[in-house]
Enzyme design. Sequence first.
Site, short mmCIF file in Angstrom:
data_model
loop_
_atom_site.label_atom_id
_atom_site.label_comp_id
_atom_site.label_asym_id
_atom_site.label_seq_id
_atom_site.Cartn_x
_atom_site.Cartn_y
_atom_site.Cartn_z
N ASN A 26 35.26 41.31 35.45
CA ASN A 26 36.22 41.63 34.38
C ASN A 26 37.65 41.55 34.92
OD1 ASN A 26 36.60 42.75 31.63
ND2 ASN A 26 37.35 44.58 32.66
N GLU A 79 38.72 44.50 26.44
CA GLU A 79 39.71 45.58 26.31
C GLU A 79 40.83 45.19 25.35
OE1 GLU A 79 41.05 46.93 30.19
OE2 GLU A 79 39.06 46.68 31.05
N GLU A 90 39.21 43.28 38.24
CA GLU A 90 40.58 42.96 38.67
C GLU A 90 40.70 42.67 40.17
OE1 GLU A 90 43.12 46.11 37.27
OE2 GLU A 90 42.69 45.69 35.17
N ASP A 122 43.68 44.72 22.99
CA ASP A 122 44.73 45.39 22.22
C ASP A 122 45.92 44.44 22.15
OD1 ASP A 122 45.67 45.85 24.83
OD2 ASP A 122 45.59 48.03 24.69
N HIS A 137 44.68 42.20 26.96
CA HIS A 137 45.78 43.11 26.62
C HIS A 137 46.99 42.23 26.32
CE1 HIS A 137 43.62 46.68 27.84
NE2 HIS A 137 43.34 46.14 29.01
C1 XIL Z 1 43.37 52.37 31.49
C2 XIL Z 1 43.10 53.53 30.57
O1 XIL Z 1 43.17 53.08 29.24
C3 XIL Z 1 44.09 54.63 30.82
O2 XIL Z 1 43.73 55.81 30.09
C4 XIL Z 1 44.15 54.98 32.29
O3 XIL Z 1 45.19 55.92 32.51
C5 XIL Z 1 44.40 53.74 33.12
O4 XIL Z 1 43.42 52.79 32.82
N1 XIL Z 1 42.41 47.56 32.81
C6 XIL Z 1 41.22 48.25 32.85
C7 XIL Z 1 41.11 49.57 32.21
O5 XIL Z 1 40.21 47.71 33.32
O6 XIL Z 1 40.24 50.43 32.87
C8 XIL Z 1 42.47 50.23 32.08
O7 XIL Z 1 42.32 51.43 31.35
C9 XIL Z 1 43.46 49.29 31.43
C10 XIL Z 1 43.63 48.05 32.26
#
Ligand code: XIL
Length: 456
Positions: free
Chosen positions: A215, A280, A172, A282, A251
């Site tokens: 990422n 990641e 990020e 979802d 996401h």
């Molecule tokens: C999130 C986790 O799922 C949570 O448990 C934590 O509180 C915050 O981080 N981008 C990422 C992940 O790269 O590491 C993040 O994970 C979600 C967004």
Amino acid sequence: MVQISPDGISARPHLPACTRRALSLVTAGVLALAGVVSLAGPAEAVGTLGNAAAAKGRYFGTAVAAHHLGEAQYASTLDAQFDSVTPENEMKWDAIESTRNSFNYSSADQIVNRARSKGMKVRGHTLVWHSQLPGWVGGLGTADLRTAMNNHITQVMTHYKGKIDSWDVVNEAYQDGSSGARRSSPFQDKLGNGFIEEAFRTARAVDAGAKLCYNDYNTDGQNAKSNAVYAMVKDFKQRGVPIDCVGFQSHFNSNSPVPSDYRANLQRFADLGVDVQITELDIEGSGSSQAASYSSVVNACLAVTRCTGITVWGVTDKYSWRSSGTPLLFDGNYNKKPAYDAVLTALGGSTGGGSGSCTATYTQTATWNGGFNGQVTIKAGGSAISSWTVPVTVTSPQKVSATWNGSPTWDTSGNVMTVKPSGNGYLAAGASTSFGFTVNTNGNTSTPAVGSCTAS
Ligand code: XIL
């Protein structure tokens, strides 16, 4: 394997499956008239996310939290379905090096060692990120920060050397919106644009066997942010800066749906000569619309040769970081959602059942003039099951007037009810549960035909 009891007729393993099924149906009918039926139905063709993805040359992973591993259903769902894990928080800077030069690997080790003992891949997440960063890092001067960043990468990657498939080296680093600019962070603000390149060069020197990924999120379609990342990756490839993969967090929700150019965006990165991974995933929502979105993501990955795997950001909705949006493949009771079936189907797997088996045994528990109560006992076979289904057929003009401890759906005739767990369907290996129902005979006292139990 079909087992008929209690009269000693056993499985006929040398007969073709269709013949065995036909025989079992005939026998079941006979036994149903006799009043006692016990059938064990193997899950037809067994499919799991990991197996189906593997058949397509890809992995299917999930984020894992160490503190949930002791929960039986969490662990069994993880082990049954996934072949890769990403520690959700345990490898972040604040978890591993909350105090300078004092490294705590205990929670991350728990996940990594467990996964490796089961033959699962591990994604390392993440080495350099502005978030979940202990305060001391931001307080360092430029030279000290450079040393601390390279030391963190070196220590952590050395600890896990040989155990990690892919590392999110930098996470990020770009802003959202139309600027395509870097995000402000201690690394960016003090070390300048070169910090990403430096992090990747340090990482390669430590573990040449791990794939090194950049990422990010909101880079899933073509936009200013993904264009900026694209330009960076292109530049890295041209100049020989070591980068092997780009992670697309993915996401999604109604404000940020799966982009229509998702596949094209993955493909343009792949065409730069890097692997792409969905890291990641979802998707908030439910039912068939959520399922359709999941399906489109899987299809996009399968359409891109260099899309090497998909990771969903958690096992169950109940522990999702966006739990209220129910964005994952298993609900809070570890039941498979329509999204699960959609993913498995898209991967070419069969949703015909899970990895376990179960039996269904009928007993009549009460009878009176005009009615009776029936009970069906479900017993898991040699492995745990997350859910089960049993069809029960009554003979017209009989009517089922009540059910308990099970959730029926009816066919149009009104004679066949397909019963599922009313809540959590999980059964440990060998464990039992039962549901019951009342039949109004309307003059016909036939015993209900209980079909075979299907495990999932
Ligand atoms: C999130 C986790 O799922 C949570 O448990 C934590 O509180 C915050 O981080 N981008 C990422 C992940 O790269 O590491 C993040 O994970 C979600 C967004």
